[in-house]
Write an enzyme that holds these catalytic residues in place. Sequence first.
Site, mmCIF file in Angstrom:
data_model
loop_
_atom_site.group_PDB
_atom_site.id
_atom_site.type_symbol
_atom_site.label_atom_id
_atom_site.label_comp_id
_atom_site.label_asym_id
_atom_site.label_seq_id
_atom_site.Cartn_x
_atom_site.Cartn_y
_atom_site.Cartn_z
ATOM 1 N N ASN A 8 0.879 -1.301 -0.048
ATOM 2 C CA ASN A 8 0.023 -0.044 0.026
ATOM 3 C C ASN A 8 0.917 0.980 0.225
ATOM 4 O O ASN A 8 1.489 1.512 1.064
ATOM 5 C CB ASN A 8 -0.610 -0.026 1.158
ATOM 6 N N LYS A 10 0.190 4.186 -0.322
ATOM 7 C CA LYS A 10 -0.501 5.320 0.088
ATOM 8 C C LYS A 10 -0.260 6.634 -0.526
ATOM 9 O O LYS A 10 -0.226 6.465 -1.860
ATOM 10 C CB LYS A 10 0.123 5.588 1.680
ATOM 11 N N HIS A 95 -9.742 1.513 4.862
ATOM 12 C CA HIS A 95 -8.263 1.224 5.495
ATOM 13 C C HIS A 95 -8.678 2.465 6.451
ATOM 14 O O HIS A 95 -9.361 3.370 6.599
ATOM 15 C CB HIS A 95 -7.478 2.170 4.263
ATOM 16 N N GLU A 97 -7.036 4.756 7.755
ATOM 17 C CA GLU A 97 -6.599 6.294 7.357
ATOM 18 C C GLU A 97 -7.920 6.764 6.905
ATOM 19 O O GLU A 97 -8.219 8.014 6.703
ATOM 20 C CB GLU A 97 -5.386 6.420 6.700
ATOM 21 N N GLU A 165 -5.684 -4.612 10.569
ATOM 22 C CA GLU A 165 -4.355 -3.719 10.798
ATOM 23 C C GLU A 165 -4.851 -2.935 12.095
ATOM 24 O O GLU A 165 -5.619 -1.970 12.178
ATOM 25 C CB GLU A 165 -4.631 -2.532 9.789
ATOM 26 N N GLY A 171 2.422 2.328 10.834
ATOM 27 C CA GLY A 171 3.177 3.502 10.774
ATOM 28 C C GLY A 171 3.906 4.028 11.906
ATOM 29 O O GLY A 171 4.587 5.019 11.868
ATOM 30 N N SER A 209 3.108 -1.879 10.641
ATOM 31 C CA SER A 209 4.774 -2.096 10.753
ATOM 32 C C SER A 209 5.266 -3.531 10.106
ATOM 33 O O SER A 209 6.199 -3.636 10.986
ATOM 34 C CB SER A 209 4.986 -1.536 12.022
HETATM 35 P P1 PGA Z 1 2.830 0.424 7.577
HETATM 36 O O1 PGA Z 1 1.052 0.761 6.802
HETATM 37 O O2 PGA Z 1 3.236 -0.882 7.261
HETATM 38 O O3 PGA Z 1 3.436 1.640 7.241
HETATM 39 O O4 PGA Z 1 2.463 0.366 9.292
HETATM 40 C C1 PGA Z 1 0.390 -0.608 6.657
HETATM 41 C C2 PGA Z 1 -0.836 0.039 6.190
HETATM 42 O O5 PGA Z 1 -1.574 1.043 6.748
HETATM 43 O O6 PGA Z 1 -1.592 -0.774 5.266
#
Ligand code: PGA
Length: 247
Positions: A8, A10, A95, A97, A165, A171, A209
């Site tokens: 992803n 982003k 997601h 976010e 998640e 993140g 992460s």
């Molecule tokens: P990350 O993000 O690996 O940077 O923690 C995962 C995601 O949000 O899909």
Amino acid sequence: MEYLIAGNWKMNGSVAFAQELAANLAAKNKAGAPRAAVLLCPQAPLLSLVAGICAGSGIAVGAQDCHTADKGAHTGDIAAGLIAELGCSYVIVGHSERRADHGETDAAVRAKAEAALRAGLTPIICVGETDAEREKGQTSEVIARQVKGSVPQAATGGNCVIAYEPVWAIGTGKTATVADIAPVHTQIHGLFGESGRIGAGLRVLYGGSVKGSNAATILACAGVGGALVGGASLDPEDFWKIVGACP
Ligand code: PGA
């Protein structure tokens, strides 16, 4: 069942960056026998470019969001049908976010997943508890509510993917342990089957992460069928370590 490792990206990557990253990964995927199905999810304006670069490499391409409607007066939104027409086969929906930044509810996420299914795309439906919910011991309650509310009745193990998640692990560099991950994945598989859907072959990805150094432990967890990778998916070497870490 083949594992799925999804990158992803982003809101990252220029045209040149996307070109280089996609070409690097396409070459890697063609060169060896990858241990997993690989999926790249760039920003929407890069979908066509990345799909073109990945064509014939075995790497799939997906979007990060779609609208609930098939078409119409929705300025700035993206239709699932167009995503499919551009050569994509997946779309991430719900997601955390987007749930946080755009106030997406479970009902909206479910409608997006339904739009994806109508367009022949595989939705990757994201669920996960926040830090505050976890602290209050509400993880399983939140997961049950999100899975029941966000996953369409027409979803099956063959046409949809679920991603767990934990919001506190995205993140942040904080990785959930096997003790955090395994029970939630088992719960999600159970909830999916309970609703009368065909659960066989359901992939439940873990995200938060994931990187080359922790991927083997996470991917070996009971019920984990792959990973949704954010930050580490922007580094081709680390991302490829995750693909290679699949059992
Ligand atoms: P990350 O993000 O690996 O940077 O923690 C995962 C995601 O949000 O899909």
